[in-house]
Scaffold this motif. Structure first.
Motif, PDB file in Angstrom:
ATOM      1  N   GLN A   1      19.941  22.143 -12.894  1.00 25.39           N
ATOM      2  CA  GLN A   1      21.108  23.019 -12.793  1.00 25.39           C
ATOM      3  C   GLN A   1      21.570  23.458 -14.183  1.00 25.39           C
ATOM      4  O   GLN A   1      21.188  22.876 -15.203  1.00 25.39           O
ATOM      5  CB  GLN A   1      22.242  22.284 -12.074  1.00 25.39           C
ATOM      6  N   PRO A   2      22.404  24.505 -14.245  1.00 29.20           N
ATOM      7  CA  PRO A   2      22.940  24.929 -15.556  1.00 29.20           C
ATOM      8  C   PRO A   2      23.692  23.790 -16.233  1.00 29.20           C
ATOM      9  O   PRO A   2      24.274  22.923 -15.570  1.00 29.20           O
ATOM     10  CB  PRO A   2      23.888  26.082 -15.190  1.00 29.20           C
TER      11      PRO A   2
ATOM     12  N   ALA B   1      36.712  28.972 -15.027  1.00 29.24           N
ATOM     13  CA  ALA B   1      36.168  27.883 -15.839  1.00 29.24           C
ATOM     14  C   ALA B   1      34.644  27.881 -15.808  1.00 29.24           C
ATOM     15  O   ALA B   1      33.990  27.680 -16.840  1.00 29.24           O
ATOM     16  CB  ALA B   1      36.715  26.546 -15.347  1.00 29.24           C
ATOM     17  N   LEU B   2      34.066  28.087 -14.635  1.00 24.76           N
ATOM     18  CA  LEU B   2      32.607  28.139 -14.538  1.00 24.76           C
ATOM     19  C   LEU B   2      32.051  29.325 -15.322  1.00 24.76           C
ATOM     20  O   LEU B   2      31.006  29.221 -15.983  1.00 24.76           O
ATOM     21  CB  LEU B   2      32.186  28.221 -13.071  1.00 24.76           C
ATOM     22  N   LEU B   3      32.744  30.450 -15.275  1.00 29.63           N
ATOM     23  CA  LEU B   3      32.316  31.617 -16.043  1.00 29.63           C
ATOM     24  C   LEU B   3      32.304  31.301 -17.532  1.00 29.63           C
ATOM     25  O   LEU B   3      31.313  31.561 -18.231  1.00 29.63           O
ATOM     26  CB  LEU B   3      33.257  32.791 -15.755  1.00 29.63           C
ATOM     27  N   ASP B   4      33.392  30.716 -18.018  1.00 32.63           N
ATOM     28  CA  ASP B   4      33.494  30.435 -19.447  1.00 32.63           C
ATOM     29  C   ASP B   4      32.557  29.313 -19.879  1.00 32.63           C
ATOM     30  O   ASP B   4      32.214  29.215 -21.058  1.00 32.63           O
ATOM     31  CB  ASP B   4      34.935  30.087 -19.805  1.00 32.63           C
ATOM     32  N   ALA B   5      32.180  28.458 -18.928  1.00 29.82           N
ATOM     33  CA  ALA B   5      31.237  27.383 -19.247  1.00 29.82           C
ATOM     34  C   ALA B   5      29.789  27.824 -19.068  1.00 29.82           C
ATOM     35  O   ALA B   5      28.877  27.004 -19.188  1.00 29.82           O
ATOM     36  CB  ALA B   5      31.522  26.163 -18.381  1.00 29.82           C
ATOM     37  N   GLY B   6      29.579  29.096 -18.743  1.00 23.40           N
ATOM     38  CA  GLY B   6      28.229  29.637 -18.747  1.00 23.40           C
ATOM     39  C   GLY B   6      27.577  29.892 -17.409  1.00 23.40           C
ATOM     40  O   GLY B   6      26.471  30.433 -17.352  1.00 23.40           O
ATOM     41  N   ASP B   7      28.227  29.517 -16.295  1.00 20.58           N
ATOM     42  CA  ASP B   7      27.601  29.731 -14.986  1.00 20.58           C
ATOM     43  C   ASP B   7      28.183  30.993 -14.345  1.00 20.58           C
ATOM     44  O   ASP B   7      29.082  30.938 -13.504  1.00 20.58           O
ATOM     45  CB  ASP B   7      27.820  28.521 -14.080  1.00 20.58           C
ATOM     46  N   THR B   8      27.659  32.131 -14.727  1.00 24.31           N
ATOM     47  CA  THR B   8      28.170  33.398 -14.212  1.00 24.31           C
ATOM     48  C   THR B   8      27.835  33.570 -12.737  1.00 24.31           C
ATOM     49  O   THR B   8      28.603  34.196 -11.997  1.00 24.31           O
ATOM     50  CB  THR B   8      27.581  34.566 -15.012  1.00 24.31           C
ATOM     51  N   ALA B   9      26.718  33.018 -12.291  1.00 33.20           N
ATOM     52  CA  ALA B   9      26.314  33.186 -10.893  1.00 33.20           C
ATOM     53  C   ALA B   9      27.328  32.529  -9.962  1.00 33.20           C
ATOM     54  O   ALA B   9      27.704  33.094  -8.930  1.00 33.20           O
ATOM     55  CB  ALA B   9      24.924  32.600 -10.670  1.00 33.20           C
TER      56      ALA B   9
END
Length: 736
Positions: free
Chosen positions: A246-247, A316-324
């Motif tokens: 996972q990312p 938070a997920l966006l900023d932590a790198g998980d755009t999907a």
């Protein structure tokens, strides 16, 4: 029956093949969800140690527990329980290929005749007749539970097995009544609150158990036996491999943490675990029912989708790198938007509304999420016409008062709600401008300007102290509940971090709401908050005393950093709040220790843990520090309100916002819900002027009354005329 709200841990296998989520509480397996994240299948599974001549030891209630993650960022857990009569180590994880979970345990008794027993019960769904249970006559015997269309099979090295009724004739009761022995064996039970149990056939050493979930008896048994045949070692390795694929969090987040990224990795994993596997993007708030031991109606549960929590998690997920993952959450929001542009207060993961009141911030936050996704270059479509525009229309039509604020206890004029709405309207105006809808963009900015200009008058006292809620848009509140809601004005760039009113209000917040805990400071929500245990530790029952919230520590840390001050100490504070299981709770117990109720000063109370919002806030804090920037700031809003020249926008009257006073030197814009004309008079109707309302293209029509030159004390009147006739009444405003 619900399990404790205070979970030690929460996990699931990644991917969609296994639709099982599990939680741990008090050292034992607590609620297990299948096949959806809002459906509790298993209520609990716990162990008892018993010997002749003594009452049984409840491993969960009587043992001392320590918990650890088997591997960083991989939500499989080891619980080590110690008692003067034995030691019991349990490892919990699920099979990424099956609807099954494994328990690998090692039992070390200190007494030669001590025996280990297991007891499990299915969740009793409110409004049903209960569940059924059976002992499967195999060697060794297996246990079976049926909860409507869900079947649960438990297999392991059982020597004897039985069925009873929870807290009436279950294993614990039988051991207590039978002088330490399991004396009554039944092979079936139900309907009702059924419990199944067994004696572990291994006197000492290691053993394994598997729990299978399915929609038929045969499938549940096959799933459980297949998982057990694979073995805990094989399944655990598959589980870890799946999570390693996972990312991962950006390395920079670990570098600015105080624990080498342990809580950051755990938060990232927890947030992913909160997503349902059959309804993409449906992230629940928490896998818990606050004070679940006394919560029986199924109304106050957190395994629901709140737009507010979902947007915080997605950001938070966006900023932590998980755009999907963030995009999946956004699409889920789009699918649940009502035809009027708003969203329900919360809903089941299939979109069925649960609570149906309106929180205006939960209409604004999806717009801000759309903006954040756009700024990050992640949008694969234009959300303006189908989602952003209808939501903005809802806000200007229904605001500025909100039916409920972000704490859902009361409504009115809320600084936090207004901050989100103003930022969202500015964002919506940017979308509208890009779409060539310049008239709409102009009105959206006009409403935002008015609300931003008035928030201080609406929501702060003459001494300059912001209050949690106000009610009268015509009069400044003389007093009100002190709360840190106003920090949202800084979060989106509507006020400077060192704004005099903000700093003065923070002094009041610290005096009234700050709590010093062993790990560091936290804050209560507002003066008069009743959402928490009573002072004697008894559970919240509709009243109580509000406790400290880690979310507020995270929000304060972000403001601290925005003033140019180091925030590392508050980062470590949040990490201290998470404890061994790395689970951030909704609330912390801030009273004296009450061991009989499991309440320890500075540790989680009986509310929900882990809380997705809290973990999202922690990740956002790390992102802020790592980037030395503030990703939530809406730059067009900051340029307009904190970097530009002072504004004196027009006041806006609407049927939902019927003001009766207007500041001298300001124009009035009358916002109508249908086409019409406004007739106004400055001389008590001795003369009047008619002005047609202009179509804003947003479903409202606006007419401007040029009252800006009227002297203070003047009262003027107006009414509206539509194609169908007159308004039916006159409205008056006084210049002050």
């Amino acid at each position: 029956m619900w399990g404790p709200g205070r979970k030690m841990a929460f996990g699931t296998a990644p991917g969609s093949r296994s639709k099982v989520w599990y939680s741990l509480a008090d050292g034992a397996l607590s609620e297990v969800f299948f096949p959806f994240l809002d459906h509790v299948a298993l209520h609990e599974l716990r162990f008892f140690a018993s010997a002749s001549g003594a009452p049984p030891v409840d491993d969960s209630a009587d043992g001392q527990h320590s918990i650890s993650w088997l591997s960083p960022g991989v939500p499989a857990f080891r619980v080590e329980t110690t008692h003067h009569e034995y030691r019991l180590t349990k490892e919990f994880f699920s099979d990424p290929e099956e609807n099954a979970m494994l328990i690998a345990a090692t039992f070390t008794p200190e007494l030669p005749d001590l025996r280990l027993y297991m007891q499990a019960s299915a969740h009793w769904q409110p409004g049903t007749e209960g569940n059924f249970g059976w002992v499967i006559d195999t060697h060794p015997p297996a246990l079976l539970l049926q909860q409507q269309d869900v079947w649960i099979c438990i297999v392991g090295p059982f020597s004897r097995a039985t069925v009873g009724y929870y807290r009436s004739s279950d294993v614990h009761i039988d051991l207590s009544d039978g002088d330490g022995y399991l004396t009554y064996l039944y092979d079936r039970g139900g309907p009702g609150n059924v419990s199944v149990g067994a004696e572990i056939g291994i006197r000492a050493g290691s053993f394994q158990m598997a729990i299978g979930f399915a929609h038929s008896r045969a499938d549940a048994e096959e799933v459980a036996r297949t998982a057990l045949q694979k073995g805990a070692g094989t399944v655990r390795q598959a589980f870890e491999r799946a999570w390693r694929a996972q990312p991962e969090i950006p390395p920079a987040l670990g570098k600015v943490s105080g624990d080498d990224g342990a809580l950051a990795r755990a938060s990232f994993a927890f947030l992913h675990c909160l997503e349902d596997k059959s309804h993409a993007g449906a992230f629940i708030a928490s896998p818990a029912a606050p004070w679940g031991e006394t919560n029986h109606d199924g109304n106050h549960v957190y395994h629901l989708v709140w737009p507010r929590d979902l947007c915080r998690i997605a950001t938070a997920l966006l900023d932590a790198g998980d755009t999907a993952a963030s995009l999946r959450a956004f699409r889920h929001l789009q699918a649940q938007q009502r035809s009027d542009g708003g969203w329900y207060q919360n809903w089941l993961i299939d979109g069925t509304p649960h609570w149906q009141s309106t929180e205006l911030d939960q209409v604004a936050l999806p717009i801000l999420l759309a903006w954040r996704l756009g700024v990050a270059g992640c949008l694969d479509h234009d959300p303006y016409p189908t989602m952003v525009r209808p939501a903005a229309q809802f806000i200007i039509r229904e605001g500025p008062l909100t039916q409920l604020d972000r704490w859902e206890d009361a409504g009115g004029l809320s600084p936090s709600t207004l901050a989100a709405c103003v930022a969202a309207l500015i964002v919506a105006a940017e979308f509208a401008g890009d779409a060539g809808e310049h008239i709409a963009a102009s009105h959206l900015r006009t409403v935002a300007d008015y609300w931003n200009d008035r928030v201080d008058s609406w929501c702060s006292t003459p001494s300059g102290q912001y209050v949690r809620l106000a009610a009268d848009p015509d009069r400044r509140p003389a007093e009100g509940e002190i709360a840190p809601e106003f920090l949202e004005l800084v979060r989106y760039g509507l006020r400077r971090p060192k704004d005099e009113r903000v700093l003065r209000s923070l002094q009041g917040v610290d005096t009234s709401l700050k709590v010093s805990l062993p790990a560091g400071p936290s804050w209560r929500r507002y003066v008069g908050d009743q959402y928490g245990e009573h002072d004697d530790g008894s559970p919240w029952d509709g009243s109580g005393r509000g406790r400290a919230w880690p979310v507020l520590t995270g929000e304060r840390a972000r403001h601290f950093f925005s003033m140019g001050l180091p925030a590392a100490e508050l980062v470590r504070t949040l990490e201290g709040f998470a404890g061994q299981g790395l689970a951030l709770p909704e609330q912390l117990w801030d009273g004296p220790d009450i061991p009989s109720r499991g309440l320890v000063f500075g540790r989680p109370n009986g509310s929900a843990s882990p809380l997705g919002w809290a973990h999202a806030e922690y990740l956002e804090l790390l992102v802020t520090i790592a980037l030395a920037g503030f990703p939530d700031i809406v730059m067009p809003a900051r340029r307009r309100y904190t970097e530009g020249s002072a504004q004196e926008p027009a006041f806006i009257w609407s049927h939902k916002h019927q003001i009766t006073r207007i500041a001298a030197g300001r124009r009035l814009r009358v916002q109508l819900a249908r086409p019409g004309a406004v007739h106004y008079s400055f001389d008590n109707w001795e003369s009047f002027t008619e002005v047609d309302a202009v179509d804003t293209t947003l479903g409202v029509w606006v007419a401007e009354v040029p009252c800006h030159k009227l002297p203070v004390g003047t009262e003027f009147s107006w009414t509206a005329h539509y194609m169908t006739g007159w308004e039916g009444k006159n409205f008056s405003l006084t210049v002050e």
